[in-house]
Scaffold this motif. Sequence first.
Motif, short mmCIF file in Angstrom:
data_model
loop_
_atom_site.label_atom_id
_atom_site.label_comp_id
_atom_site.label_asym_id
_atom_site.label_seq_id
_atom_site.Cartn_x
_atom_site.Cartn_y
_atom_site.Cartn_z
N ILE A 106 0.84 -1.21 0.00
CA ILE A 106 0.00 0.00 0.00
C ILE A 106 0.87 1.25 0.00
N THR A 107 1.86 1.30 0.90
CA THR A 107 2.70 2.51 0.93
C THR A 107 3.70 2.50 -0.23
N LYS A 108 4.03 1.30 -0.74
CA LYS A 108 4.92 1.28 -1.91
C LYS A 108 4.19 1.86 -3.13
N LEU A 109 2.92 1.49 -3.28
CA LEU A 109 2.12 2.07 -4.38
C LEU A 109 1.94 3.57 -4.18
N PHE A 110 1.76 3.96 -2.93
CA PHE A 110 1.66 5.39 -2.61
C PHE A 110 2.92 6.11 -3.11
N ASP A 111 4.09 5.49 -2.86
CA ASP A 111 5.36 6.14 -3.29
C ASP A 111 5.39 6.32 -4.80
N VAL A 112 4.87 5.33 -5.54
CA VAL A 112 4.87 5.46 -7.00
C VAL A 112 3.95 6.61 -7.42
N LEU A 113 2.77 6.69 -6.82
CA LEU A 113 1.83 7.76 -7.20
C LEU A 113 2.34 9.12 -6.75
N LYS A 114 3.19 9.12 -5.73
CA LYS A 114 3.76 10.39 -5.26
C LYS A 114 4.68 11.02 -6.32
N THR A 115 5.21 10.22 -7.21
CA THR A 115 6.03 10.82 -8.27
C THR A 115 5.13 11.65 -9.21
N SER A 116 3.85 11.28 -9.32
CA SER A 116 2.92 12.07 -10.14
C SER A 116 2.33 13.24 -9.36
N ASN A 117 2.04 13.02 -8.08
CA ASN A 117 1.50 14.09 -7.24
C ASN A 117 2.33 14.16 -5.96
N PRO A 118 3.34 15.00 -5.93
CA PRO A 118 4.23 15.06 -4.76
C PRO A 118 3.51 15.43 -3.46
#
Length: 406
Positions: free
Chosen positions: A225-237
Amino acid sequence: MKDVVVVHYSELGTKGGNRRMFERKFTDDIRRRLGADALTVRLESARVIGELAPDASRERVGHALDQVFGVAWYAFGKIFPWTPEDIGFAQVEAAALMEACRDPAVKSFKIHARRSVKNYPLVSQEICVRLGESVIGAAGLTVNLHRPDLAIYVEILTNEIVVASGRAEGVRGMPQATSGRMLCLFSGGIDSPVAAWLMMRRGARVDLLHFHPYRSSEEVIGTKITKLFDVLKTSNPEIRLFLVPHDRYQVSASLRVPTAFETVFFRRFMFRTAEALAGRLGYQGLVTGDSLGQVASQTIDNLLAVQTGLSVSVFQPLIASDKNSIIDLARKIYVFDLAIQPYKDCCSLLSKKPKTNVAVDIIRRLEVELEMEKMIDDSLGAASLWDGKMLRRVPGKVLKDVSRSS
Ligand code: ATP
Ligand code: MG
């Protein structure tokens, strides 16, 4: 001549008076992402020009631009000034030749010339013909208008000319944070990260809400869950992840909901809780990864039963997508491999044979009988917020503070 990357945007959303706001956000996003690789980043005649630092890496710049919503395409090249006295055509020829000779595998080319100002003395067609002749003569390439190995772009701006080549396609969509704030119901499967990304690409500022099966939200940190969050954070910091345990629901409801309605009622609980959070924190819409008919809970009747009477819009960008195309996109945005990793499964608690057409009345009746409002309040009382570094509890008063700070 200076080294630049020239970036064209794809669409301007609601256009008109908002155009400047879109352009400013687009330029700011590029400036932030290019960081030290760009000496300056500025908007010029409906494109963004990044002047590259001497030690900039084209690969790094390209990778950064691939994350920017709103980019239609970009290309690397040179920029130099022109004046009515010196129209800079010798430099156009030199720069075009440099581009044409960069890769020995290039055998054919095409010139695209575009004037943003009409006072340049050569029209686009004249630029193409004169420049084409120079490149044929000096580099020995042939013209191929349909499938050239290399496209060379000449862009005449107010006081400058850009010559670039090697167009790379962008991710398109609308600049970041131009279409409101949304809360995505995030399961950690394949669909919901793709749904969140698609809404981000439409300019929404998306945060995530995950209902987890652990006793403590801390146990979610480090899972997929938090690993996927990290990936999406590259699109929305700025992205944030709300973590809500569903044990309060399980204790109050699991033994009291008839088996056939369990899945739909559990989803109703998630949607109602998301609605409450959205109301308290000012989100303008919910996002889900639902896809019509994908599973029993996503029939048209069950979607209605889950969403009926909600006071917030629900966006389901995958509703008409088939699983294969969702998987293709999941791979492209680097969430697929994480999404298929195992995770503690809450759905094993639910019936394997849910009813495909649960009536709205039944859900409404169960909500009253099982005191849904209390389940929601209890669950939100145990909510935590993860920003990628820190996990904070967000009960009552703090929820209001979160609302104010965003
Ligand atoms: P995904 O749809 O993300 O691949 P899934 O297929 O396992 O995961 P479904 O059971 O199809 O999930 O649920 C449909 C949608 O409901 C999800 O896309 C998500 O928006 C929402 N949802 C499901 N489970 C959760 C959860 N534990 N927390 C938050 N939202 C959830
Ligand atoms: Mg799904």
